[in-house]
Each structure stands twice: as structure tokens, then as C-alpha cells.
Write a protein that holds these residues in place. Structure first.
Motif, PDB file in Angstrom:
ATOM      1  N   GLU A  86       0.813  -1.218   0.000  1.00 18.90           N
ATOM      2  CA  GLU A  86       0.000   0.000   0.000  1.00 18.90           C
ATOM      3  C   GLU A  86       0.848   1.270   0.000  1.00 18.90           C
ATOM      4  OE1 GLU A  86      -3.840  -1.642   2.541  1.00 18.90           O
ATOM      5  OE2 GLU A  86      -2.460  -0.257   3.503  1.00 18.90           O
TER       6      GLU A  86
ATOM      7  N   LEU B 193      -0.047  -2.598 -14.973  1.00 15.27           N
ATOM      8  CA  LEU B 193      -0.640  -2.310 -13.666  1.00 15.27           C
ATOM      9  C   LEU B 193       0.051  -1.117 -12.998  1.00 15.27           C
ATOM     10  CD1 LEU B 193      -2.876  -3.205 -11.750  1.00 15.27           C
ATOM     11  CD2 LEU B 193      -1.248  -4.752 -10.686  1.00 15.27           C
TER      12      LEU B 193
ATOM     13  N   ARG C  10      -1.940   2.405 -12.248  1.00 14.98           N
ATOM     14  CA  ARG C  10      -2.001   2.959 -10.891  1.00 14.98           C
ATOM     15  C   ARG C  10      -1.360   4.343 -10.819  1.00 14.98           C
ATOM     16  NH1 ARG C  10      -0.267  -2.388  -7.379  1.00 14.98           N
ATOM     17  NH2 ARG C  10      -2.343  -3.364  -7.343  1.00 14.98           N
TER      18      ARG C  10
ATOM     19  N   SER D  10      -6.310   5.257 -17.230  1.00 14.84           N
ATOM     20  CA  SER D  10      -5.987   4.078 -16.423  1.00 14.84           C
ATOM     21  C   SER D  10      -6.764   2.858 -16.915  1.00 14.84           C
ATOM     22  CB  SER D  10      -6.298   4.357 -14.953  1.00 14.84           C
ATOM     23  OG  SER D  10      -6.006   3.238 -14.162  1.00 14.84           O
TER      24      SER D  10
ATOM     25  N   ARG E 170      -6.237  -3.244  -9.656  1.00 21.34           N
ATOM     26  CA  ARG E 170      -5.573  -1.938  -9.680  1.00 21.34           C
ATOM     27  C   ARG E 170      -5.875  -1.140  -8.409  1.00 21.34           C
ATOM     28  NH1 ARG E 170      -8.436   1.624 -13.649  1.00 21.34           N
ATOM     29  NH2 ARG E 170      -9.936   1.487 -11.939  1.00 21.34           N
ATOM     30  N   ASP E 171      -7.127  -1.198  -7.970  1.00 17.49           N
ATOM     31  CA  ASP E 171      -7.581  -0.349  -6.874  1.00 17.49           C
ATOM     32  C   ASP E 171      -7.288  -0.895  -5.480  1.00 17.49           C
ATOM     33  OD1 ASP E 171      -8.513   1.259  -8.905  1.00 17.49           O
ATOM     34  OD2 ASP E 171     -10.596   0.591  -8.716  1.00 17.49           O
TER      35      ASP E 171
ATOM     36  N   ALA F  17       3.520  -3.544  -7.048  1.00 11.80           N
ATOM     37  CA  ALA F  17       3.557  -2.605  -5.930  1.00 11.80           C
ATOM     38  C   ALA F  17       4.981  -2.229  -5.522  1.00 11.80           C
ATOM     39  CB  ALA F  17       2.816  -3.193  -4.732  1.00 11.80           C
TER      40      ALA F  17
ATOM     41  N   PRO G  22      -4.059  -2.220  -4.028  1.00 15.03           N
ATOM     42  CA  PRO G  22      -2.651  -2.633  -4.025  1.00 15.03           C
ATOM     43  C   PRO G  22      -2.226  -3.412  -2.782  1.00 15.03           C
ATOM     44  CG  PRO G  22      -2.833  -0.266  -3.720  1.00 15.03           C
ATOM     45  CD  PRO G  22      -4.207  -0.773  -4.046  1.00 15.03           C
TER      46      PRO G  22
END
Length: 183
Positions: free
Chosen positions: A25, A158, A162, A170, A92-93, A103, A95
Motif C-alpha cells: 500500500e 498495472l 495505478r 488508467s 488496480r484499486d 507494488a 494494491p
């Protein structure tokens, strides 16, 4: 007060779960010891007693994130299904529960040898997983080449999806990559 071996194992697992989520995150540098201990409900002392150093915790949390994510892929999941799920808006939303490669990849060049080794092992595993799900008519080298290109395309798409602040762009990145990989 002494903690039973069972409780110590649960505490260790909780720290790894929290660390792998927070690192995905916030990034590795954004997941400081204070944030990790607070999120895990632990003290600094208990974190260091289990891992010895933040560096060791990062190594194990990266490996844990990769392993956990890999275990989520069902055996009967085809490559097209994998691509579709990977390049979804939901992935995607989120992480914190998503792919650790997307990430964390941009931070890896600045990490220790041990962290990079764990990450590299994970990338090899992802490539192996994809290669094993490719058409059987391909020669082994062709499968590996396609798996490498597919993995790079998935992670790159990805990361870009992001990174941009335009929701339509996106979505377009995810859709176009999904369509291209489906060819």
C-alpha cells in the motif's frame, strides 16, 4: 511474560501479514517500524525479537507477499483468466492485497541483496506459473519468452494504470494490454 510457541507463531504471522499489506500500500520506505507495530498491535521489541532487524522483516514480508499471492491462483486457472483478473480495476484499486511485483518493483533497485533475491525468486516463480499455462504446442524456449513478455506487460500495465491520475486513461491501459495479450 513468556509467550507460548503457538502464540509466538501467530504473532509472527500477523506481523508478516500486516507488513506485506502495508508495504504494497505505502511502499517499503513508507511502511516504517512504527506503522508496522501499530497495525500489528505489537511493540517494537516483539517485532525485533522475531526478525532481528527491519531488513530481515522486509525480506520475509516480500517473500510472504509473493508466496501468499501465488497460492491464491487456482490450479485450473487458465492464462486468459489470470490476465483478465490481473488487469482488472479491482486489482488496480487494491494494491495492499494485490501483486507485490507491481507494488514494489520500482523500489527494488535500492533494496538490499537479500530483499532483491527474494523478489527475483518470486519473479521467476511468476514466469514459471505463466509458462506452465501456455499452449503446449510451443517449444520450451518459446514458452519462456512469451511468459517473460507477458509478465513484463502485466506488471508494467498495472504500474502505469495505478500511476496516472486520469481514470479513463488508467482503464484504457488495462483494457488495451488485456486485448493485446489476448491476441
Amino acid at each position: 511474560m513468556r509467550v507460548s510457541k503457538e502464540q509466538a507463531a501467530k504473532n509472527r504471522q500477523r506481523i508478516l501479514d500486516v507488513a506485506s499489506r502495508l508495504m504494497r500500500e505505502r511502499g517499503i520506505s513508507g511502511a516504517g517500524v512504527d506503522a508496522l507495530t501499530e497495525a500489528a498491535g505489537m511493540t517494537h521489541g516483539s517485532l525485533y525479537s522475531r526478525f532481528g532487524s527491519k531488513e530481515r522483516l522486509i525480506e520475509e514480508a516480500v517473500a510472504h507477499a509473493i508466496s501468499t499471492k501465488g497460492q491464491e491462483v487456482p490450479e485450473d486457472f487458465g492464462l486468459d483468466d489470470y490476465i483478465s483478473e490481473y488487469l482488472s480495476a479491482a486489482h488496480r484499486d487494491e494494491p495492499g492485497s494485490g501483486c507485490p511485483f507491481a507494488a514494489l518493483c520500482c523500489e527494488m533497485p535500492r533494496q538490499s541483496k537479500g530483499v532483491r533475491e527474494r523478489f527475483t525468486e518470486g519473479v521467476r516463480g511468476m514466469i514459471g506459473l505463466m509458462s506452465g499455462r501456455m499452449a503446449s504446442g510451443l517449444k520450451p524456449r518459446q514458452r519462456e519468452e512469451r511468459a517473460l513478455a507477458t509478465a513484463a506487460s502485466l506488471v508494467g500495465a498495472l504500474v502505469l494504470a495505478r500511476a496516472v491520475n486520469d481514470p479513463k486513461l488508467s482503464d484504457d491501459i488495462l483494457r488495451a494490454t488485456k486485448n493485446r495479450l489476448g491476441d
